[in-house]
Design an enzyme around this catalytic site. Structure first.
Site, mmCIF file in Angstrom:
data_model
loop_
_atom_site.group_PDB
_atom_site.id
_atom_site.type_symbol
_atom_site.label_atom_id
_atom_site.label_comp_id
_atom_site.label_asym_id
_atom_site.label_seq_id
_atom_site.Cartn_x
_atom_site.Cartn_y
_atom_site.Cartn_z
ATOM 1 N N MET A 27 0.842 -1.196 0.000
ATOM 2 C CA MET A 27 0.000 0.000 0.000
ATOM 3 C C MET A 27 0.882 1.253 0.000
ATOM 4 S SD MET A 27 -3.402 -0.942 2.122
ATOM 5 C CE MET A 27 -2.730 -0.759 3.749
ATOM 6 N N ALA A 29 4.074 3.901 1.056
ATOM 7 C CA ALA A 29 4.769 4.348 2.271
ATOM 8 C C ALA A 29 5.833 3.306 2.629
ATOM 9 C CB ALA A 29 3.794 4.593 3.417
ATOM 10 N N HIS A 31 8.989 1.033 3.496
ATOM 11 C CA HIS A 31 10.035 1.072 4.522
ATOM 12 C C HIS A 31 10.922 -0.161 4.378
ATOM 13 C CE1 HIS A 31 7.464 -1.860 6.488
ATOM 14 N NE2 HIS A 31 6.475 -0.975 6.588
ATOM 15 N N GLY A 33 10.896 -2.953 5.758
ATOM 16 C CA GLY A 33 10.157 -4.220 5.667
ATOM 17 C C GLY A 33 9.800 -4.537 4.219
ATOM 18 N N HIS A 34 9.268 -3.532 3.517
ATOM 19 C CA HIS A 34 8.941 -3.719 2.105
ATOM 20 C C HIS A 34 10.215 -4.014 1.299
ATOM 21 C CE1 HIS A 34 5.610 -0.836 3.401
ATOM 22 N NE2 HIS A 34 4.934 -1.878 2.968
ATOM 23 N N GLY A 144 4.589 -10.340 3.711
ATOM 24 C CA GLY A 144 5.288 -10.329 4.995
ATOM 25 C C GLY A 144 4.576 -11.158 6.052
ATOM 26 N N GLN A 145 5.362 -11.824 6.861
ATOM 27 C CA GLN A 145 4.847 -12.550 8.021
ATOM 28 C C GLN A 145 4.270 -11.575 9.051
ATOM 29 O OE1 GLN A 145 4.885 -15.953 8.170
ATOM 30 N NE2 GLN A 145 3.835 -15.841 10.150
ATOM 31 N N LYS A 146 4.640 -10.300 8.936
ATOM 32 C CA LYS A 146 4.096 -9.262 9.824
ATOM 33 C C LYS A 146 2.564 -9.299 9.838
ATOM 34 C CE LYS A 146 3.717 -4.955 11.649
ATOM 35 N NZ LYS A 146 2.416 -4.529 11.207
ATOM 36 N N ASP A 147 1.976 -9.529 8.658
ATOM 37 C CA ASP A 147 0.519 -9.671 8.555
ATOM 38 C C ASP A 147 0.234 -11.167 8.411
ATOM 39 O OD1 ASP A 147 -0.549 -6.715 8.171
ATOM 40 O OD2 ASP A 147 1.320 -6.908 7.074
HETATM 41 P P1 AMP Z 1 1.404 -2.907 3.448
HETATM 42 O O1 AMP Z 1 2.034 -1.880 2.575
HETATM 43 O O2 AMP Z 1 1.330 -2.538 4.881
HETATM 44 O O3 AMP Z 1 0.096 -3.438 2.896
HETATM 45 O O4 AMP Z 1 2.387 -4.139 3.415
HETATM 46 C C1 AMP Z 1 2.814 -4.701 2.200
HETATM 47 C C2 AMP Z 1 3.561 -5.966 2.488
HETATM 48 O O5 AMP Z 1 4.677 -5.680 3.334
HETATM 49 C C3 AMP Z 1 2.695 -6.990 3.238
HETATM 50 O O6 AMP Z 1 2.960 -8.287 2.706
HETATM 51 C C4 AMP Z 1 3.188 -6.857 4.663
HETATM 52 O O7 AMP Z 1 3.029 -8.038 5.408
HETATM 53 C C5 AMP Z 1 4.643 -6.533 4.450
HETATM 54 N N1 AMP Z 1 5.245 -5.871 5.618
HETATM 55 C C6 AMP Z 1 4.736 -4.828 6.317
HETATM 56 N N2 AMP Z 1 5.535 -4.536 7.373
HETATM 57 C C7 AMP Z 1 6.564 -5.419 7.336
HETATM 58 C C8 AMP Z 1 7.716 -5.639 8.146
HETATM 59 N N3 AMP Z 1 7.979 -4.893 9.223
HETATM 60 N N4 AMP Z 1 8.561 -6.638 7.805
HETATM 61 C C9 AMP Z 1 8.318 -7.415 6.713
HETATM 62 N N5 AMP Z 1 7.255 -7.251 5.892
HETATM 63 C C10 AMP Z 1 6.387 -6.275 6.197
#
Ligand code: AMP
Length: 275
Positions: A27, A29, A31, A33-34, A144-147
């Site tokens: 989505m 933004a 960081h 993690g992405h 990510g395993q975060k979700d």
């Molecule tokens: P989002 O942009 O929040 O929808 O996340 C996009 C992808 O990045 C999803 O698969 C999340 O699980 C993953 N993600 C978000 N935060 C982290 C993190 N801290 N470490 C690893 N992957 C992440």
């Protein structure tokens, strides 16, 4: 609309080796993690596509869709620096017909744990992920395993609907003090950020125990010691189904937490060995 595969000159049916395409749905933004997911994708495929789409379908009416951070130019720079071949950033109008009728249901997995607090959220996630798979046609998709529950329902969708995509899960990237990186962390005030550390602290404390009841009790005690944190749930669940495990469970389990700190809702989890 030109498909990502066509943009890259990848023929239909290319599925491995030098021509494979990996998708990292986000989505925005972006960081670290992405970035870690993009690097995993690059290990798995010759070409990486990143989608950036703040999906209205996965936000509830009282949630933060309109104030969700949007940092498109910085995101594209990150993608360039990470060797991404295609950034796919559709508008909501590109993605959804105004009279849209059909979507994907996460079934029973969509109404437990995160789904209990965010009704319809996981259905919205699966619907957009399936649409992204159809539009981009990746061989591999990295999440990510975060979700963790999101990852579990996506694996379930791929199995139940016979989707020709390999799903790869990437480990959660954390700040040195344990806070899981999240696009929503930027909402946290300095005081909130200190409070938010209780989530990872609770998961670490719980992971040091073996018996399910002890794991839950230990983690809960850490969270309850933080008065400015409003707990939504702390659960110990089966990694594939997200059903709560019994006190006699032995084997892998996910300890997952969601809590609100100020006006920010945070989630975190850890995989551990119980029993
Ligand atoms: P989002 O942009 O929040 O929808 O996340 C996009 C992808 O990045 C999803 O698969 C999340 O699980 C993953 N993600 C978000 N935060 C982290 C993190 N801290 N470490 C690893 N992957 C992440």
């Amino acid at each position: 609309m030109l498909k990502a595969r066509e943009t890259l000159g990848i023929g239909a049916g290319a599925s491995s080796g030098g021509s494979a395409l990996a998708l990292v749905p986000t989505m925005g933004a972006l960081h670290e993690g992405h970035r870690s997911l993009i690097r995993l994708a690059r290990e798995r495929a010759a070409h990486v596509a990143v989608s950036i789409f703040v999906n209205p379908l996965q936000f509830g009416p009282a949630e933060d869709f309109s104030r969700y951070p949007r940092t498109f130019d910085a995101d594209v720079e990150i993608c360039e620096a990470e060797g991404v071949s295609v950034v796919f950033a559709p508008s909501a109008e590109d993605m959804y017909l105004p009279d849209r009728q059909v979507g994907v249901s996460a079934g029973g997995m969509g109404s437990v744990v995160e789904g209990e607090f965010r009704p319809g959220h996981l259905d919205g996630v699966l619907t957009v992920v399936l649409k992204l798979f159809n539009l981009v046609q990746p061989d591999v998709a990295v999440f990510g395993q975060k979700d963790a529950q999101q990852l579990a329902v996506i694996r379930r969708m791929v199995a139940d609907l016979n989707l020709p995509v390999s799903i790869v899960g990437g480990p959660t990237v954390r700040e040195p003090d344990g806070l899981a990186l999240s696009s929503r962390n930027r909402y946290l005030s300095p005081e909130d950020r200190v409070t938010a550390l209780a989530l990872s602290r609770a998961l670490t404390a719980g992971s040091a125990r073996r018996a399910p009841a002890e794991i839950r009790r230990t983690a809960l005690a850490v969270l309850e010691a933080e008065p400015s944190l409003a707990l939504d749930y702390l659960v110990l669940v089966d990694p594939a189904t997200f059903a709560e495990v019994g006190d006699d469970h032995a084997g892998e389990a996910i300890l997952a937490v969601a809590a609100r700190v100020g006006s920010t809702r945070l989630i975190d989890n850890v995989t551990l060995a119980a029993g």
